[in-house]
Design a protein around this motif. Structure first.
Motif, PDB file in Angstrom:
ATOM      1  N   ASP A  56     -66.794  23.582 -30.838  1.00  0.00           N
ATOM      2  CA  ASP A  56     -66.809  22.990 -32.170  1.00  0.00           C
ATOM      3  C   ASP A  56     -66.401  21.519 -32.125  1.00  0.00           C
ATOM      4  N   LYS A  57     -65.370  21.207 -31.326  1.00  0.00           N
ATOM      5  CA  LYS A  57     -64.915  19.819 -31.177  1.00  0.00           C
ATOM      6  C   LYS A  57     -66.016  18.947 -30.583  1.00  0.00           C
ATOM      7  N   LYS A  58     -66.699  19.447 -29.576  1.00  0.00           N
ATOM      8  CA  LYS A  58     -67.779  18.684 -28.950  1.00  0.00           C
ATOM      9  C   LYS A  58     -68.926  18.445 -29.935  1.00  0.00           C
ATOM     10  N   LYS A  59     -69.249  19.448 -30.744  1.00  0.00           N
ATOM     11  CA  LYS A  59     -70.310  19.294 -31.734  1.00  0.00           C
ATOM     12  C   LYS A  59     -69.910  18.291 -32.822  1.00  0.00           C
ATOM     13  N   LYS A  60     -68.647  18.332 -33.217  1.00  0.00           N
ATOM     14  CA  LYS A  60     -68.171  17.376 -34.220  1.00  0.00           C
ATOM     15  C   LYS A  60     -68.193  15.956 -33.672  1.00  0.00           C
ATOM     16  N   ASP A  61     -67.886  15.794 -32.390  1.00  0.00           N
ATOM     17  CA  ASP A  61     -67.962  14.472 -31.769  1.00  0.00           C
ATOM     18  C   ASP A  61     -69.395  13.940 -31.822  1.00  0.00           C
ATOM     19  N   VAL A  62     -70.352  14.800 -31.559  1.00  0.00           N
ATOM     20  CA  VAL A  62     -71.760  14.399 -31.611  1.00  0.00           C
ATOM     21  C   VAL A  62     -72.141  14.023 -33.040  1.00  0.00           C
ATOM     22  N   GLU A  63     -71.719  14.834 -34.016  1.00  0.00           N
ATOM     23  CA  GLU A  63     -72.014  14.548 -35.417  1.00  0.00           C
ATOM     24  C   GLU A  63     -71.401  13.214 -35.844  1.00  0.00           C
ATOM     25  N   LYS A  64     -70.192  12.951 -35.383  1.00  0.00           N
ATOM     26  CA  LYS A  64     -69.508  11.695 -35.707  1.00  0.00           C
ATOM     27  C   LYS A  64     -70.291  10.506 -35.147  1.00  0.00           C
ATOM     28  N   LEU A  65     -70.732  10.613 -33.894  1.00  0.00           N
ATOM     29  CA  LEU A  65     -71.523   9.543 -33.296  1.00  0.00           C
ATOM     30  C   LEU A  65     -72.841   9.328 -34.062  1.00  0.00           C
ATOM     31  N   GLU A  66     -73.465  10.413 -34.492  1.00  0.00           N
ATOM     32  CA  GLU A  66     -74.718  10.311 -35.246  1.00  0.00           C
ATOM     33  C   GLU A  66     -74.500   9.621 -36.589  1.00  0.00           C
ATOM     34  N   LYS A  67     -73.401   9.970 -37.284  1.00  0.00           N
ATOM     35  CA  LYS A  67     -73.088   9.340 -38.571  1.00  0.00           C
ATOM     36  C   LYS A  67     -72.819   7.853 -38.385  1.00  0.00           C
ATOM     37  N   GLU A  68     -72.029   7.527 -37.363  1.00  0.00           N
ATOM     38  CA  GLU A  68     -71.731   6.116 -37.091  1.00  0.00           C
ATOM     39  C   GLU A  68     -73.013   5.345 -36.787  1.00  0.00           C
ATOM     40  N   TYR A  69     -73.888   5.961 -36.037  1.00  0.00           N
ATOM     41  CA  TYR A  69     -75.155   5.312 -35.696  1.00  0.00           C
ATOM     42  C   TYR A  69     -75.985   5.049 -36.959  1.00  0.00           C
ATOM     43  N   LYS A  70     -76.074   6.057 -37.838  1.00  0.00           N
ATOM     44  CA  LYS A  70     -76.868   5.899 -39.049  1.00  0.00           C
ATOM     45  C   LYS A  70     -76.300   4.798 -39.959  1.00  0.00           C
ATOM     46  N   LEU A  71     -74.968   4.690 -40.001  1.00  0.00           N
ATOM     47  CA  LEU A  71     -74.344   3.651 -40.818  1.00  0.00           C
ATOM     48  C   LEU A  71     -74.604   2.250 -40.255  1.00  0.00           C
ATOM     49  N   GLU A  72     -74.630   2.123 -38.947  1.00  0.00           N
ATOM     50  CA  GLU A  72     -74.749   0.815 -38.304  1.00  0.00           C
ATOM     51  C   GLU A  72     -76.175   0.503 -37.821  1.00  0.00           C
ATOM     52  N   GLU A  73     -77.084   1.438 -38.000  1.00  0.00           N
ATOM     53  CA  GLU A  73     -78.429   1.311 -37.430  1.00  0.00           C
ATOM     54  C   GLU A  73     -79.126   0.004 -37.817  1.00  0.00           C
ATOM     55  N   LEU A  74     -78.996  -0.402 -39.058  1.00  0.00           N
ATOM     56  CA  LEU A  74     -79.683  -1.611 -39.520  1.00  0.00           C
ATOM     57  C   LEU A  74     -79.092  -2.888 -38.917  1.00  0.00           C
ATOM     58  N   LEU A  75     -77.834  -2.822 -38.526  1.00  0.00           N
ATOM     59  CA  LEU A  75     -77.152  -4.006 -38.001  1.00  0.00           C
ATOM     60  C   LEU A  75     -77.276  -4.144 -36.489  1.00  0.00           C
ATOM     61  N   LEU A  76     -77.726  -3.093 -35.816  1.00  0.00           N
ATOM     62  CA  LEU A  76     -77.759  -3.090 -34.351  1.00  0.00           C
ATOM     63  C   LEU A  76     -79.041  -3.707 -33.807  1.00  0.00           C
ATOM     64  N   THR A  77     -78.898  -4.337 -32.651  1.00  0.00           N
ATOM     65  CA  THR A  77     -80.084  -4.836 -31.955  1.00  0.00           C
ATOM     66  C   THR A  77     -80.799  -3.655 -31.315  1.00  0.00           C
ATOM     67  N   GLU A  78     -82.017  -3.880 -30.852  1.00  0.00           N
ATOM     68  CA  GLU A  78     -82.805  -2.809 -30.250  1.00  0.00           C
ATOM     69  C   GLU A  78     -82.104  -2.225 -29.012  1.00  0.00           C
ATOM     70  N   ASP A  79     -81.480  -3.090 -28.198  1.00  0.00           N
ATOM     71  CA  ASP A  79     -80.755  -2.614 -27.007  1.00  0.00           C
ATOM     72  C   ASP A  79     -79.560  -1.738 -27.389  1.00  0.00           C
ATOM     73  N   LEU A  80     -78.804  -2.177 -28.397  1.00  0.00           N
ATOM     74  CA  LEU A  80     -77.649  -1.394 -28.840  1.00  0.00           C
ATOM     75  C   LEU A  80     -78.091  -0.060 -29.446  1.00  0.00           C
ATOM     76  N   LYS A  81     -79.205  -0.071 -30.173  1.00  0.00           N
ATOM     77  CA  LYS A  81     -79.734   1.186 -30.726  1.00  0.00           C
ATOM     78  C   LYS A  81     -80.045   2.169 -29.600  1.00  0.00           C
ATOM     79  N   GLN A  82     -80.721   1.674 -28.559  1.00  0.00           N
ATOM     80  CA  GLN A  82     -81.080   2.535 -27.433  1.00  0.00           C
ATOM     81  C   GLN A  82     -79.834   3.058 -26.728  1.00  0.00           C
TER      82      GLN A  82
END
Length: 193
Positions: A56-82
């Motif tokens: 459960d902890k590992k899955k929550k870590d993945v979900e947290k990373l996904e949420k952070e990515y979605k929040l910052e996606e517009l501000l990131l360069t293509e390399d950082l997105k990858q």
């Protein structure tokens, strides 16, 4: 259900006509009365809870990373997105791999159960064999499982080698000698009409 009733009917008919003795046990009931089983089950439950919490902890870590990515996606360069997507994918694979390693078909939980229950099942098996010999039974079924599971059969009633012979496949050399002796005895003894 009809198949099960028909099968039981055939077994009852066969037992009366061939004088074979059948019996059944309920391994769930038997194990519920064994203190060793309760201890083993408690240990397995504790380990399962610990492993589930880790998954459960590992899955929550993945979900947290996904949420952070979605929040910052517009501000990131293509390399950082990858890089972020690769990190998310790596964490996701690690979580799935850990879950499979623990709860998979050959996972830690399976191995732990197999090792823990082995001595208990050996005790039950020995007890069943003693009862079978004392009561002169030919077959013992377990009613606790889905359907009926055959726990014990008298080897006298195993006709596998005869079926192999009928199919023209290799059979046990000892059976060939036994069959020849039986055929010789049948030829010597007079037939009754």
């Amino acid at each position: 259900m009809r198949f099960l009733l028909a099968f039981l009917g055939i077994l009852l008919f066969a037992s009366s006509s061939f004088a074979q003795k059948f019996g059944y046990v309920d391994t769930e009931f038997i194990t519920s009365k064994m203190p060793e089983y309760a201890k083993v089950q408690q240990q397995i439950d504790q380990n399962t809870k610990t492993w589930l919490a880790e998954v459960d902890k590992k899955k929550k870590d993945v979900e947290k990373l996904e949420k952070e990515y979605k929040l910052e996606e517009l501000l990131l360069t293509e390399d950082l997105k990858q890089q972020r997507l690769a990190a998310i994918q790596t964490k996701s694979k690690e979580a799935k791999s850990f879950e499979n390693q623990v709860f998979g078909a050959e996972g830690e939980l399976f191995k732990m159960k197999q090792a823990a229950y082995k001595s208990i099942l050996d005790q039950i098996s020995k007890a069943i064999e003693k009862v079978v010999r004392a009561k002169r039974l030919d077959f013992i079924f377990d009613k606790a499982n889905d359907g009926l599971v055959l726990l014990y059969t008298n080897p006298i009633h195993d006709y596998s080698d005869y079926v192999l012979e009928e199919l023209g496949l290799e059979i046990d050399p000892n059976l060939v000698e036994k069959t020849k002796k039986e055929e010789a005895q049948e030829q010597k003894s007079p037939k009754k009409n």
